[in-house]
Design an enzyme around this catalytic site. Structure first.
Site, PDB file in Angstrom:
ATOM      1  N   LYS A   2    -102.760 -51.658 -32.025  1.00  0.00           N
ATOM      2  CA  LYS A   2    -103.400 -50.429 -32.495  1.00  0.00           C
ATOM      3  C   LYS A   2    -104.786 -50.342 -31.881  1.00  0.00           C
ATOM      4  O   LYS A   2    -105.784 -50.811 -32.430  1.00  0.00           O
ATOM      5  CB  LYS A   2    -103.456 -50.413 -34.024  1.00  0.00           C
ATOM      6  CG  LYS A   2    -102.075 -50.330 -34.666  1.00  0.00           C
ATOM      7  CD  LYS A   2    -102.155 -50.356 -36.174  1.00  0.00           C
ATOM      8  CE  LYS A   2    -100.753 -50.322 -36.797  1.00  0.00           C
ATOM      9  NZ  LYS A   2    -100.795 -50.414 -38.274  1.00  0.00           N
TER      10      LYS A   2
ATOM     11  N   GLU B 285     -90.503 -60.195 -37.587  1.00  0.00           N
ATOM     12  CA  GLU B 285     -91.129 -59.780 -38.843  1.00  0.00           C
ATOM     13  C   GLU B 285     -90.125 -59.909 -39.982  1.00  0.00           C
ATOM     14  O   GLU B 285     -88.985 -59.452 -39.864  1.00  0.00           O
ATOM     15  CB  GLU B 285     -91.593 -58.331 -38.717  1.00  0.00           C
ATOM     16  CG  GLU B 285     -92.172 -57.737 -39.991  1.00  0.00           C
ATOM     17  CD  GLU B 285     -92.484 -56.251 -39.814  1.00  0.00           C
ATOM     18  OE1 GLU B 285     -93.460 -55.957 -39.118  1.00  0.00           O
ATOM     19  OE2 GLU B 285     -91.729 -55.424 -40.354  1.00  0.00           O
TER      20      GLU B 285
ATOM     21  N   LYS C 220     -89.186 -56.169 -35.206  1.00  0.00           N
ATOM     22  CA  LYS C 220     -89.659 -55.625 -36.471  1.00  0.00           C
ATOM     23  C   LYS C 220     -88.481 -55.137 -37.321  1.00  0.00           C
ATOM     24  O   LYS C 220     -87.322 -55.228 -36.905  1.00  0.00           O
ATOM     25  CB  LYS C 220     -90.667 -54.505 -36.198  1.00  0.00           C
ATOM     26  CG  LYS C 220     -91.920 -55.016 -35.460  1.00  0.00           C
ATOM     27  CD  LYS C 220     -92.894 -53.914 -35.158  1.00  0.00           C
ATOM     28  CE  LYS C 220     -93.610 -53.415 -36.399  1.00  0.00           C
ATOM     29  NZ  LYS C 220     -94.511 -54.437 -36.981  1.00  0.00           N
TER      30      LYS C 220
ATOM     31  N   ARG D   3    -125.289 -42.396 -20.984  1.00  0.00           N
ATOM     32  CA  ARG D   3    -124.336 -42.223 -22.082  1.00  0.00           C
ATOM     33  C   ARG D   3    -123.070 -43.044 -21.872  1.00  0.00           C
ATOM     34  O   ARG D   3    -122.569 -43.667 -22.805  1.00  0.00           O
ATOM     35  CB  ARG D   3    -124.008 -40.736 -22.251  1.00  0.00           C
ATOM     36  CG  ARG D   3    -122.966 -40.410 -23.324  1.00  0.00           C
ATOM     37  CD  ARG D   3    -123.162 -41.196 -24.619  1.00  0.00           C
ATOM     38  NE  ARG D   3    -124.511 -41.104 -25.158  1.00  0.00           N
ATOM     39  CZ  ARG D   3    -125.015 -41.963 -26.043  1.00  0.00           C
ATOM     40  NH1 ARG D   3    -124.282 -42.978 -26.475  1.00  0.00           N
ATOM     41  NH2 ARG D   3    -126.237 -41.821 -26.489  1.00  0.00           N
TER      42      ARG D   3
ATOM     43  N   ASP E 206     -94.777 -60.088 -43.554  1.00  0.00           N
ATOM     44  CA  ASP E 206     -95.322 -58.746 -43.718  1.00  0.00           C
ATOM     45  C   ASP E 206     -95.662 -58.435 -45.166  1.00  0.00           C
ATOM     46  O   ASP E 206     -94.807 -58.531 -46.060  1.00  0.00           O
ATOM     47  CB  ASP E 206     -94.312 -57.720 -43.194  1.00  0.00           C
ATOM     48  CG  ASP E 206     -94.865 -56.312 -43.170  1.00  0.00           C
ATOM     49  OD1 ASP E 206     -96.048 -56.154 -42.811  1.00  0.00           O
ATOM     50  OD2 ASP E 206     -94.126 -55.376 -43.507  1.00  0.00           O
TER      51      ASP E 206
END
Length: 300
Positions: A141, A203, A173, A106, A224
């Site tokens: 992410k 960004e 950002k 597994r 963005d």
């Protein structure tokens, strides 16, 4: 020209990841199903078989899973990470004591199916924009603890890696800009703090912010949530800032690189890449990739 080498994972990293997964699965008493039904001297042979078309990633992790459970198990790869395979393809043969083979199954399959799924999904995005100069990139992410593996799978699928973490590149950002007080000032502060070996990306959410950013010469500007029309305008603004003709633009090493991001999907990436941006980043290739169906079939 030297051919590009396929990505590799350090052996220590592989062993650490697999050992952790096996300890989680074996728990406090080991594989009580196998221990209670399979004698210690029983042997078995098995084949790892791909049931859907895809790109293979994670064979070394599978091999190490069987080795750590039972070093005497023989693992014979029939494919390599990065190979594109058809349904029904055998990618490895395994033989040895049945207890170890079944107890490692597994964990070996979990790594193989998950990473091959990412490589396969990334390849679909990369194929959509193969006619352009743009690269599809992953993001931060990722599943905690698996980032290095998932980014490895992205590269095998033909994608490129964005930064690995908060420490290897600067990405300013909107919230950083809001707190620090301005785009150009934030770029200059980051460049001064980090030094010349660290890339600085910022960004922006519009062409006005982009023009301000260009005055501070960041390495990359992230555009963005801009549609194709606005992205084409951004490429023009970038070319004009660096005084580059359309013929010289793509290859010029001095200019700022442009990255498109925001809700990128398989059916939208082509239009974004065709605008002339250098990168299109998306979390879809790590967070939304389905697993590749791979089975372990005992052959005795």
């Amino acid at each position: 020209m030297t051919a590009a080498l396929r990505p590799e994972l350090p052996a220590l990293m592989v062993e650490d990841q697999v050992r952790t997964a096996l300890l989680e699965d074996l728990g406090r008493a080991g594989d009580i199903t196998t221990l209670s039904t399979i004698g210690p001297d029983m042997t078995a042979s098995a084949t790892l078989r791909v049931r859907d078309a895809g790109v293979i990633a994670g064979l070394e992790l599978a091999r190490v899973a069987f080795r750590l459970v039972d070093p005497s198990i023989r693992f014979e790869p029939l494919a390599a990470d990065g190979d594109r395979v058809a349904p029904g393809t055998d990618i490895a043969r395994i033989s040895g004591r049945a207890r170890g083979l079944l107890s490692a199954e597994r964990v070996a399959l979990n790594f193989l199916m998950h990473l091959s799924g990412i490589a396969t999904y990334t390849a679909k995005f990369a194929d959509e924009i193969a006619h352009t100069t743009a690269k599809v990139c992953c993001t931060r992410k990722t599943i905690p603890g698996l980032r290095a593996l998932e980014k490895y799978a992205v590269r095998l699928g033909g994608g490129s890696n964005h930064r690995y973490g908060l420490d290897d590149a600067v990405l300013i950002k909107d919230n950083h800009i809001a707190v620090s007080g301005g785009v150009a000032g934030a770029i200059r502060a980051a460049s001064t703090y980090c030094g010349h070996l660290v890339k600085v990306e910022v960004e922006v959410d519009g062409l006005a912010q982009m023009r301000e950013a260009l005055t501070a010469a960041p390495d990359v500007i992230l555009l963005d949530n801009m549609g194709p029309e606005l992205l084409r305008e951004a490429v023009t603004v970038n070319a004009e800032h660096w005084r580059l003709s359309p013929a010289d633009y793509a290859a010029d090493p001095r200019r700022t690189r442009l990255e498109a991001s925001g809700n990128v999907k398989l059916d939208t990436i082509r239009a974004l890449a065709e605008t002339g941006v250098d990168y299109v980043s998306t979390s879809k290739i790590t967070m939304a990739a389905p697993t590749l169906d791979i089975g372990l079939d005992v052959t005795i």
